[in-house]
Design a protein around this motif. Structure first.
Motif, PDB file in Angstrom:
ATOM      1  N   LEU A 121       0.829  -1.210   0.000  1.00 17.32           N
ATOM      2  CA  LEU A 121       0.000   0.000   0.000  1.00 17.32           C
ATOM      3  C   LEU A 121       0.859   1.254   0.000  1.00 17.32           C
ATOM      4  N   SER A 122       1.965   1.203   0.748  1.00 18.15           N
ATOM      5  CA  SER A 122       2.868   2.350   0.812  1.00 18.15           C
ATOM      6  C   SER A 122       3.502   2.631  -0.542  1.00 18.15           C
ATOM      7  N   ARG A 123       3.932   1.572  -1.221  1.00 21.58           N
ATOM      8  CA  ARG A 123       4.551   1.757  -2.535  1.00 21.58           C
ATOM      9  C   ARG A 123       3.535   2.304  -3.531  1.00 21.58           C
ATOM     10  N   GLN A 124       2.296   1.821  -3.437  1.00 20.41           N
ATOM     11  CA  GLN A 124       1.272   2.275  -4.365  1.00 20.41           C
ATOM     12  C   GLN A 124       0.951   3.749  -4.161  1.00 20.41           C
ATOM     13  N   GLN A 125       1.051   4.206  -2.911  1.00 25.05           N
ATOM     14  CA  GLN A 125       0.674   5.580  -2.594  1.00 25.05           C
ATOM     15  C   GLN A 125       1.823   6.574  -2.742  1.00 25.05           C
ATOM     16  N   THR A 126       3.001   6.058  -3.148  1.00 22.37           N
ATOM     17  CA  THR A 126       4.154   6.945  -3.330  1.00 22.37           C
ATOM     18  C   THR A 126       3.801   8.055  -4.316  1.00 22.37           C
ATOM     19  N   GLN A 127       4.116   9.251  -3.935  1.00 24.68           N
ATOM     20  CA  GLN A 127       3.757  10.388  -4.785  1.00 24.68           C
ATOM     21  C   GLN A 127       4.436  10.282  -6.138  1.00 24.68           C
ATOM     22  N   GLN A 128       3.676  10.534  -7.184  1.00 23.43           N
ATOM     23  CA  GLN A 128       4.185  10.438  -8.545  1.00 23.43           C
ATOM     24  C   GLN A 128       4.331  11.831  -9.154  1.00 23.43           C
ATOM     25  N   THR A 129       5.401  11.971  -9.912  1.00 27.07           N
ATOM     26  CA  THR A 129       5.618  13.232 -10.608  1.00 27.07           C
ATOM     27  C   THR A 129       4.725  13.319 -11.841  1.00 27.07           C
ATOM     28  N   ALA A 131       5.531  14.784 -14.657  1.00 30.96           N
ATOM     29  CA  ALA A 131       6.335  15.031 -15.848  1.00 30.96           C
ATOM     30  C   ALA A 131       6.152  13.929 -16.886  1.00 30.96           C
ATOM     31  N   VAL A 132       6.308  14.309 -18.146  1.00 25.75           N
ATOM     32  CA  VAL A 132       6.378  13.361 -19.255  1.00 25.75           C
ATOM     33  C   VAL A 132       7.823  13.323 -19.712  1.00 25.75           C
ATOM     34  N   TYR A 133       8.412  12.139 -19.764  1.00 24.01           N
ATOM     35  CA  TYR A 133       9.837  11.987 -20.043  1.00 24.01           C
ATOM     36  C   TYR A 133      10.065  11.563 -21.485  1.00 24.01           C
ATOM     37  N   GLN A 134      11.179  12.003 -22.046  1.00 23.24           N
ATOM     38  CA  GLN A 134      11.601  11.548 -23.360  1.00 23.24           C
ATOM     39  C   GLN A 134      12.640  10.448 -23.195  1.00 23.24           C
ATOM     40  N   ILE A 135      12.412   9.340 -23.878  1.00 27.65           N
ATOM     41  CA  ILE A 135      13.377   8.240 -23.905  1.00 27.65           C
ATOM     42  C   ILE A 135      13.657   7.957 -25.368  1.00 27.65           C
ATOM     43  N   GLY A 136      14.686   8.576 -25.912  1.00 29.62           N
ATOM     44  CA  GLY A 136      14.936   8.470 -27.344  1.00 29.62           C
ATOM     45  C   GLY A 136      13.733   9.007 -28.107  1.00 29.62           C
ATOM     46  N   ASP A 137      13.160   8.181 -28.979  1.00 30.70           N
ATOM     47  CA  ASP A 137      11.989   8.597 -29.751  1.00 30.70           C
ATOM     48  C   ASP A 137      10.670   8.290 -29.044  1.00 30.70           C
ATOM     49  N   TYR A 138      10.759   7.856 -27.810  1.00 30.01           N
ATOM     50  CA  TYR A 138       9.565   7.549 -27.033  1.00 30.01           C
ATOM     51  C   TYR A 138       9.259   8.682 -26.053  1.00 30.01           C
ATOM     52  N   SER A 139       7.985   8.859 -25.752  1.00 30.90           N
ATOM     53  CA  SER A 139       7.578   9.714 -24.628  1.00 30.90           C
ATOM     54  C   SER A 139       6.934   8.806 -23.588  1.00 30.90           C
ATOM     55  N   PHE A 140       7.258   9.063 -22.340  1.00 28.99           N
ATOM     56  CA  PHE A 140       6.812   8.207 -21.237  1.00 28.99           C
ATOM     57  C   PHE A 140       6.067   9.058 -20.230  1.00 28.99           C
ATOM     58  N   ASN A 141       4.758   8.851 -20.147  1.00 35.72           N
ATOM     59  CA  ASN A 141       3.927   9.542 -19.164  1.00 35.72           C
ATOM     60  C   ASN A 141       3.821   8.626 -17.949  1.00 35.72           C
ATOM     61  N   PHE A 142       4.592   8.926 -16.910  1.00 34.15           N
ATOM     62  CA  PHE A 142       4.658   8.036 -15.754  1.00 34.15           C
ATOM     63  C   PHE A 142       3.340   7.960 -14.985  1.00 34.15           C
ATOM     64  N   PRO A 143       2.717   9.090 -14.629  1.00 38.18           N
ATOM     65  CA  PRO A 143       1.465   8.992 -13.871  1.00 38.18           C
ATOM     66  C   PRO A 143       0.369   8.236 -14.611  1.00 38.18           C
ATOM     67  N   LYS A 156      -0.470   1.177 -23.031  1.00 39.93           N
ATOM     68  CA  LYS A 156      -0.636   1.201 -21.571  1.00 39.93           C
ATOM     69  C   LYS A 156       0.351   0.231 -20.951  1.00 39.93           C
ATOM     70  N   LEU A 157       1.098   0.715 -19.960  1.00 34.38           N
ATOM     71  CA  LEU A 157       1.995  -0.133 -19.186  1.00 34.38           C
ATOM     72  C   LEU A 157       1.285  -0.589 -17.916  1.00 34.38           C
ATOM     73  N   THR A 158       1.700  -1.722 -17.397  1.00 36.05           N
ATOM     74  CA  THR A 158       1.195  -2.127 -16.093  1.00 36.05           C
ATOM     75  C   THR A 158       1.842  -1.255 -15.016  1.00 36.05           C
ATOM     76  N   HIS A 159       1.284  -1.328 -13.828  1.00 35.33           N
ATOM     77  CA  HIS A 159       1.824  -0.558 -12.700  1.00 35.33           C
ATOM     78  C   HIS A 159       3.306  -0.860 -12.488  1.00 35.33           C
ATOM     79  N   ARG A 160       3.653  -2.135 -12.485  1.00 35.91           N
ATOM     80  CA  ARG A 160       5.038  -2.515 -12.215  1.00 35.91           C
ATOM     81  C   ARG A 160       5.957  -2.173 -13.378  1.00 35.91           C
ATOM     82  N   GLU A 161       5.488  -2.330 -14.613  1.00 41.69           N
ATOM     83  CA  GLU A 161       6.294  -1.935 -15.775  1.00 41.69           C
ATOM     84  C   GLU A 161       6.625  -0.446 -15.717  1.00 41.69           C
ATOM     85  N   ALA A 162       5.619   0.378 -15.404  1.00 44.91           N
ATOM     86  CA  ALA A 162       5.823   1.824 -15.361  1.00 44.91           C
ATOM     87  C   ALA A 162       6.832   2.212 -14.283  1.00 44.91           C
ATOM     88  N   HIS A 163       6.723   1.599 -13.108  1.00 42.48           N
ATOM     89  CA  HIS A 163       7.644   1.945 -12.031  1.00 42.48           C
ATOM     90  C   HIS A 163       9.055   1.439 -12.308  1.00 42.48           C
TER      91      HIS A 163
END
Length: 229
Positions: A121-129, A131-143, A156-163
């Motif tokens: 529960l603590s990990r899930q509630q960790t505050q998320q930024t 920001a949208v990040y650039q990874i080469g030609d990819y954009s990654f929206n973390f939230p 769509k990424l899974t929760h664990r893939e995104a983290h």
């Protein structure tokens, strides 16, 4: 105003054990819905909207792994803990593959279960930024847990893939320590968690494969490195 209690879905077909777990969790101020089989638990999941699920693997009507698969079709983020008498490698790995976040081998202590619930529960509630990040030609929206290549529709990424991708990106072009990320996202660094993380790394490699300049390399004995231009 009283804080709303965290709602736990408990699926355990042994009535006495289920009652012990339910009462123990309720003394820690959790709200618990206890179900005696997988079908009943799925109905409760749809109607009660729990924040976390604790699922026995061997249940009548619908086993814990099959129940987790059905839950993941609707909710990719809710933490799932498996309770299991099984300890074979392939059984534990299947639990991770169907969307489990953690597992406890029976018999277990209530204190350990409570610690694992709170950690997830603590990990899930960790505050998320935001920001949208650039990874080469990819954009990654973390939230939003979305990854897009150039102008293509985001996937769509899974929760664990995104983290996992977020932490690789934080350490881009340097080594992300294997033990650190296992304890951060899996809760421990044992063999089964390590095998599960390797699967998730493979999935991320495939999803980043359209940009040939991006690599996730295995630094043997240390961890992983995200190489970006």
């Amino acid at each position: 105003m009283n804080k709303e209690k965290t709602h736990i879905l408990l699926a355990e077909d042994e009535p006495a054990l289920g009652m012990i777990i339910k009462e123990s969790l309720e003394t820690r101020d959790f709200k618990v819905t206890h179900c005696l089989n997988g079908i009943q638990a799925y109905v409760a999941f749809e109607s009660c909207k729990p924040q976390i699920a604790v699922l026995d693997v061997m249940m009548p009507e619908l086993d814990g792994f099959s129940l987790a698969k059905k839950i993941r079709l609707i909710n990719e983020e809710m933490p799932i803990i498996f309770l299991t008498a099984k300890s074979q490698t392939e059984d534990v790995l299947e639990g991770f593959h169907v969307g489990g976040n953690d597992y406890l081998k029976k018999p277990f202590s209530m204190e350990e279960l409570i610690v694992r619930i709170n950690n997830l529960l603590s990990r899930q509630q960790t505050q998320q930024t935001a920001a949208v990040y650039q990874i080469g030609d990819y954009s990654f929206n973390f939230p939003q847990q979305r990854l897009a290549y150039l102008t293509q529709e985001p996937i769509k990424l899974t929760h664990r893939e995104a983290h996992l991708l977020y932490h690789l990106l934080e350490k881009k072009n340097t080594v992300l320590d294997r033990t650190f990320i296992l304890k951060k996202l899996w809760g421990n660094d044992d063999f089964f968690s390590g095998r599960s993380m390797d699967v998730f790394i493979s999935k991320l490699r495939k999803k980043l494969a359209q940009d040939s300049q991006i690599e996730i390399v295995n630094v043997r004995g240390y961890g992983y490195k995200l190489i970006v231009p």
